[in-house]
Write a protein that holds these residues in place. Sequence first.
Motif, PDB file in Angstrom:
ATOM      1  N   ASP A  20       0.828  -1.205   0.000  1.00 28.72           N
ATOM      2  CA  ASP A  20       0.000   0.000   0.000  1.00 28.72           C
ATOM      3  C   ASP A  20       0.867   1.261   0.000  1.00 28.72           C
ATOM      4  N   ALA A  21       1.983   1.224   0.715  1.00 32.49           N
ATOM      5  CA  ALA A  21       2.896   2.367   0.717  1.00 32.49           C
ATOM      6  C   ALA A  21       3.479   2.585  -0.679  1.00 32.49           C
ATOM      7  N   GLN A  22       3.840   1.500  -1.346  1.00 32.41           N
ATOM      8  CA  GLN A  22       4.338   1.611  -2.714  1.00 32.41           C
ATOM      9  C   GLN A  22       3.273   2.197  -3.632  1.00 32.41           C
ATOM     10  N   ALA A  23       2.023   1.807  -3.396  1.00 32.29           N
ATOM     11  CA  ALA A  23       0.924   2.337  -4.209  1.00 32.29           C
ATOM     12  C   ALA A  23       0.775   3.842  -4.007  1.00 32.29           C
ATOM     13  N   LYS A  24       0.938   4.301  -2.778  1.00 32.61           N
ATOM     14  CA  LYS A  24       0.838   5.739  -2.517  1.00 32.61           C
ATOM     15  C   LYS A  24       1.951   6.510  -3.232  1.00 32.61           C
ATOM     16  N   HIS A  25       3.161   5.968  -3.216  1.00 29.98           N
ATOM     17  CA  HIS A  25       4.254   6.621  -3.936  1.00 29.98           C
ATOM     18  C   HIS A  25       3.963   6.646  -5.441  1.00 29.98           C
ATOM     19  N   ARG A  26       3.384   5.573  -5.942  1.00 29.80           N
ATOM     20  CA  ARG A  26       3.039   5.533  -7.372  1.00 29.80           C
ATOM     21  C   ARG A  26       1.946   6.551  -7.683  1.00 29.80           C
ATOM     22  N   LEU A  27       1.012   6.725  -6.755  1.00 29.50           N
ATOM     23  CA  LEU A  27      -0.041   7.719  -6.949  1.00 29.50           C
ATOM     24  C   LEU A  27       0.551   9.119  -7.073  1.00 29.50           C
ATOM     25  N   VAL A  28       1.503   9.439  -6.206  1.00 27.20           N
ATOM     26  CA  VAL A  28       2.147  10.755  -6.271  1.00 27.20           C
ATOM     27  C   VAL A  28       2.782  10.971  -7.642  1.00 27.20           C
ATOM     28  N   ALA A  29       3.473   9.950  -8.148  1.00 24.48           N
ATOM     29  CA  ALA A  29       4.120  10.072  -9.456  1.00 24.48           C
ATOM     30  C   ALA A  29       3.089  10.273 -10.563  1.00 24.48           C
ATOM     31  N   LEU A  30       1.989   9.530 -10.500  1.00 19.48           N
ATOM     32  CA  LEU A  30       0.955   9.648 -11.528  1.00 19.48           C
ATOM     33  C   LEU A  30       0.270  11.011 -11.479  1.00 19.48           C
ATOM     34  N   VAL A  31      -0.001  11.499 -10.276  1.00 23.47           N
ATOM     35  CA  VAL A  31      -0.641  12.810 -10.143  1.00 23.47           C
ATOM     36  C   VAL A  31       0.308  13.905 -10.625  1.00 23.47           C
ATOM     37  N   ASN A  32       1.584  13.772 -10.330  1.00 25.01           N
ATOM     38  CA  ASN A  32       2.561  14.750 -10.812  1.00 25.01           C
ATOM     39  C   ASN A  32       2.583  14.801 -12.336  1.00 25.01           C
ATOM     40  N   GLU A  33       2.443  13.634 -12.964  1.00 24.60           N
ATOM     41  CA  GLU A  33       2.443  13.590 -14.429  1.00 24.60           C
ATOM     42  C   GLU A  33       1.275  14.366 -15.027  1.00 24.60           C
ATOM     43  N   ARG A  34       0.188  14.479 -14.273  1.00 25.32           N
ATOM     44  CA  ARG A  34      -1.000  15.170 -14.794  1.00 25.32           C
ATOM     45  C   ARG A  34      -0.848  16.685 -14.768  1.00 25.32           C
ATOM     46  N   ALA A  35       0.226  17.187 -14.184  1.00 28.49           N
ATOM     47  CA  ALA A  35       0.409  18.638 -14.097  1.00 28.49           C
ATOM     48  C   ALA A  35       0.487  19.283 -15.477  1.00 28.49           C
ATOM     49  N   CYS A  36       0.931  18.524 -16.479  1.00 28.92           N
ATOM     50  CA  CYS A  36       1.047  19.080 -17.826  1.00 28.92           C
ATOM     51  C   CYS A  36      -0.147  18.708 -18.694  1.00 28.92           C
ATOM     52  N   ARG A  37      -1.165  18.106 -18.105  1.00 29.33           N
ATOM     53  CA  ARG A  37      -2.351  17.696 -18.858  1.00 29.33           C
ATOM     54  C   ARG A  37      -3.486  18.695 -18.660  1.00 29.33           C
ATOM     55  N   THR A  68       3.403   4.289  10.147  1.00 20.21           N
ATOM     56  CA  THR A  68       2.515   4.603   9.028  1.00 20.21           C
ATOM     57  C   THR A  68       3.182   5.617   8.113  1.00 20.21           C
ATOM     58  N   LEU A  69       3.044   5.404   6.821  1.00 17.45           N
ATOM     59  CA  LEU A  69       3.673   6.270   5.828  1.00 17.45           C
ATOM     60  C   LEU A  69       3.101   7.684   5.893  1.00 17.45           C
ATOM     61  N   GLU A  70       3.985   8.666   5.942  1.00 19.20           N
ATOM     62  CA  GLU A  70       3.603  10.072   5.831  1.00 19.20           C
ATOM     63  C   GLU A  70       4.274  10.639   4.586  1.00 19.20           C
ATOM     64  N   LEU A  71       3.476  11.149   3.672  1.00 17.99           N
ATOM     65  CA  LEU A  71       3.990  11.624   2.392  1.00 17.99           C
ATOM     66  C   LEU A  71       4.246  13.127   2.429  1.00 17.99           C
ATOM     67  N   VAL A  72       5.415  13.512   1.953  1.00 16.81           N
ATOM     68  CA  VAL A  72       5.738  14.931   1.755  1.00 16.81           C
ATOM     69  C   VAL A  72       6.302  15.043   0.339  1.00 16.81           C
ATOM     70  N   PRO A  73       5.435  14.996  -0.668  1.00 18.24           N
ATOM     71  CA  PRO A  73       5.901  14.923  -2.054  1.00 18.24           C
ATOM     72  C   PRO A  73       6.542  16.225  -2.534  1.00 18.24           C
ATOM     73  N   MET A  74       7.386  16.088  -3.528  1.00 16.31           N
ATOM     74  CA  MET A  74       7.902  17.241  -4.256  1.00 16.31           C
ATOM     75  C   MET A  74       6.987  17.444  -5.458  1.00 16.31           C
ATOM     76  N   TRP A  75       5.958  18.248  -5.259  1.00 17.88           N
ATOM     77  CA  TRP A  75       4.950  18.419  -6.299  1.00 17.88           C
ATOM     78  C   TRP A  75       5.437  19.348  -7.413  1.00 17.88           C
ATOM     79  N   LEU A  76       5.090  18.992  -8.641  1.00 17.21           N
ATOM     80  CA  LEU A  76       5.222  19.963  -9.720  1.00 17.21           C
ATOM     81  C   LEU A  76       4.163  21.036  -9.501  1.00 17.21           C
ATOM     82  N   PRO A  77       4.512  22.304  -9.564  1.00 14.92           N
ATOM     83  CA  PRO A  77       3.542  23.364  -9.246  1.00 14.92           C
ATOM     84  C   PRO A  77       2.368  23.374 -10.226  1.00 14.92           C
ATOM     85  N   VAL A  78       1.170  23.519  -9.677  1.00 16.91           N
ATOM     86  CA  VAL A  78      -0.024  23.722 -10.507  1.00 16.91           C
ATOM     87  C   VAL A  78      -0.716  25.022 -10.133  1.00 16.91           C
TER      88      VAL A  78
END
Length: 333
Positions: free
Chosen positions: A276-293, A322-332
């Motif tokens: 599940d933690a790996q899935a959350k990291h993958r979610l962050v990557a996928l959401v970041n990819e949508r910044a240019c969409r 428990t995993l705590e996420l502090v992502p490096m987001w691409l700015p939107v």
Amino acid sequence: MTDYDKDRSLAPMEAAGDTGSQNPQGSISDPLAAVTGAIGDDPTLAELIAFRDSSPDLKRFAIEAKRCEDEAERLWFRLSEGNHVKMARISLKIVALSCTAMVAIWPVDTVEDADAKKAAAKATAFHGDNTDYGQAPSLDAETAERIRLHRAAFAVGELIVPTGPAAPAAADRGLATWPLSRFDLVDTVPLEGGDASIAGQQLMRWSAFVDDYPSLSDLVDRFARMIATADRLMVLAGTTSEDPRPLRRAAEGARLLAYLAAARAAIWPAMEHSADAQAKHRLVALVNERACRGDALHQQAAIRHLISEANWIAKQFRLGATLELVPMWLPVV
């Protein structure tokens, strides 16, 4: 002054409603799962259009979000009673954030939707979001980013929202309950604080809610699949010789399903080093990819906001494990 009663009972409603509640004897269900559960991972065009054309009551979601969050805070003073109180509090916070996610992610289709978003934004605003002009600004960069994402997640476009209620005239009465806005959660939900409303069997039912844990990997897979569906439908809409509007509407439905799945994956806690933690990291990557969409800004901002807010749930679920996420987001924003 309001269409809603100040019902402080947190028992699920008798009929399955817009927030996913079930009968008083049944289990408490995940609001986002209840909204999206009827649509499978390979929906038809008609199913996607029907989902987009549905009209969830965002005001009810906003009310449930505040009710559950307030009750979770009341339970803080009873944590010494046992782990079941802690789990009930976490369950209330998950449901509260899930209802908030629904309000943020769903587009503004009506004035009532806009009212719900504005009320939810006011109820969940960060400290420092509206600093008085007499105070020196003192925001750090992290808080400033969270404020911007919060504003973007609940943005409605003020020009489409009617003005608030008229001020009382000289001869008007009922001033003690005169509405302050078109829809105010203070007028529809019991005031914060006070004693907890849930106890006994109801407390145990809320505690059991976290036992029905979703597969975060499946939710992230669903996000990726629905986003791919939306992207392909938009390309087809741009090339078809027929009326493109059904394809675009279906694409909106697929994108909604994607972001609601992402919201569930963002909100539910995950143990460190787990699938599940790996899935959350993958979610962050996928959401970041949508910044240019071309995804709606409020939907992209909503997931970023939810991931930040879900860290508070993670801290309380099992601190340090428990995993705590502090992502490096691409700015939107």
